[in-house]
Design a protein around this motif. Structure first.
Motif, PDB file in Angstrom:
ATOM      1  N   TYR A   1       0.881  -1.296  -0.023  1.00 46.11           N
ATOM      2  CA  TYR A   1       0.095   0.218  -0.051  1.00 46.11           C
ATOM      3  C   TYR A   1       0.948   1.222   0.032  1.00 46.11           C
ATOM      4  CZ  TYR A   1       1.166   0.255   5.058  1.00 46.11           C
ATOM      5  OH  TYR A   1       1.889   0.227   6.097  1.00 46.11           O
ATOM      6  N   SER A   2       0.542   2.233  -0.540  1.00 46.66           N
ATOM      7  CA  SER A   2       1.180   3.520  -0.483  1.00 46.66           C
ATOM      8  C   SER A   2       0.272   4.548   0.555  1.00 46.66           C
ATOM      9  CB  SER A   2       0.757   4.207  -1.993  1.00 46.66           C
ATOM     10  OG  SER A   2      -0.421   4.404  -2.068  1.00 46.66           O
ATOM     11  N   TYR A   3       1.423   5.278   1.185  1.00 49.03           N
ATOM     12  CA  TYR A   3       0.722   6.303   2.041  1.00 49.03           C
ATOM     13  C   TYR A   3       1.706   6.357   3.232  1.00 49.03           C
ATOM     14  CZ  TYR A   3      -2.961   9.365   4.355  1.00 49.03           C
ATOM     15  OH  TYR A   3      -3.425  10.248   4.903  1.00 49.03           O
ATOM     16  N   GLY A   4       1.668   7.567   3.939  1.00 50.07           N
ATOM     17  CA  GLY A   4       2.709   7.665   4.945  1.00 50.07           C
ATOM     18  C   GLY A   4       2.381   7.119   6.353  1.00 50.07           C
ATOM     19  N   ALA A   5       1.268   7.250   6.747  1.00 49.62           N
ATOM     20  CA  ALA A   5       0.906   6.601   7.801  1.00 49.62           C
ATOM     21  C   ALA A   5       0.281   5.249   7.905  1.00 49.62           C
ATOM     22  CB  ALA A   5      -0.641   7.525   8.470  1.00 49.62           C
TER      23      ALA A   5
END
Lengths: 113, 112
Positions: free
Chosen positions: A25-29
């Protein structure tokens, strides 16, 4: 944009062999992470989920999944596959904890004798 | 225990005809409700979700609408079906404030 990737569209595995399905998955949190299974023509059944804590989570039907923050991955595993495990498997992500899931495209698992 | 029902299980409709799919949940109160569509060979796309009676949020512009006339009833509708509306429609619920969703058996819609 946020994305959920299941790199393998189709996997064939022999009965009794081990199985690993990948999910990135992509995303920071760190989102909430789920694996669902869908038998042909049926709804989705929840296998397991990860919200926080121990990064190795146990699910139903002998499945487990490991969350790896450094790799943004949540891979599903089963040590010994049974013919009844033939199905489509979906990784899903809840980015906001509001209950809105984003699904990967799914991995079709075929089990051979 | 909670259960979720969808009907009909299968539906074949001509292009331009109306649509009404129903989803009901038993054994819980004030659930969050969701409609998803699964096109052939593709993943699931969230269409609508609802956190309460009369409260509907649409995720993507489309030919469909949703309504929640009662706490545990969620209806997916269309005034005029398109060929592209064909697919497998899944309803899901989650407890209020909870993240885990539980899915119904689905309705397979074929528009000809």
């Amino acid at each position: 944009a946020q994305s959920v990737t299941q790199p393998d569209i189709h996997i064939t595995v022999s009965e009794g062999a081990s199985l690993e399905l990948r999910c990135n998955y992509s995303y920071g949190a760190t989102p909430y992470l789920f694996w669902y299974v869908q038998s042909p023509g049926q709804g989705l059944q929840l296998l397991l989920k990860y919200f926080s804590g121990d990064t190795l989570v146990q699910g139903i039907k002998g499945f487990e999944a490991e969350f790896k923050r450094s790799q943004s991955s949540f891979n599903l595993r089963k040590p010994s596959v049974h013919w009844s495990d033939a199905a489509e498997y979906f990784c899903a992500v809840d980015w906001s904890s509001w209950g809105k899931l984003q699904f990967g495209a799914g991995t079709q698992v075929v089990v051979t004798p | 225990s909670q259960t979720i029902h969808q009907w009909p299980a299968t539906l074949v409709q001509p292009v331009g005809s109306p649509l009404s799919l129903e989803c009901t949940v038993e054994g819980t109160s004030n659930p969050n409700l969701y409609w998803y569509r699964q096109a052939a060979g593709r993943g699931l796309q969230l269409l609508f979700y609802s956190v309460g009676i009369g409260q509907i949020s649409s995720e993507v512009p489309q030919n469909l609408s949703a309504s929640r006339p009662q706490d545990r009833q969620f209806i997916l509708s269309s005034k005029k079906l398109l060929l592209s509306d064909s697919g497998f429609y899944l309803c899901a619920w989650s407890g209020a404030g909870e993240e885990t969703q539980y899915f119904g058996p689905g309705t397979r819609l074929l528009v000809l």
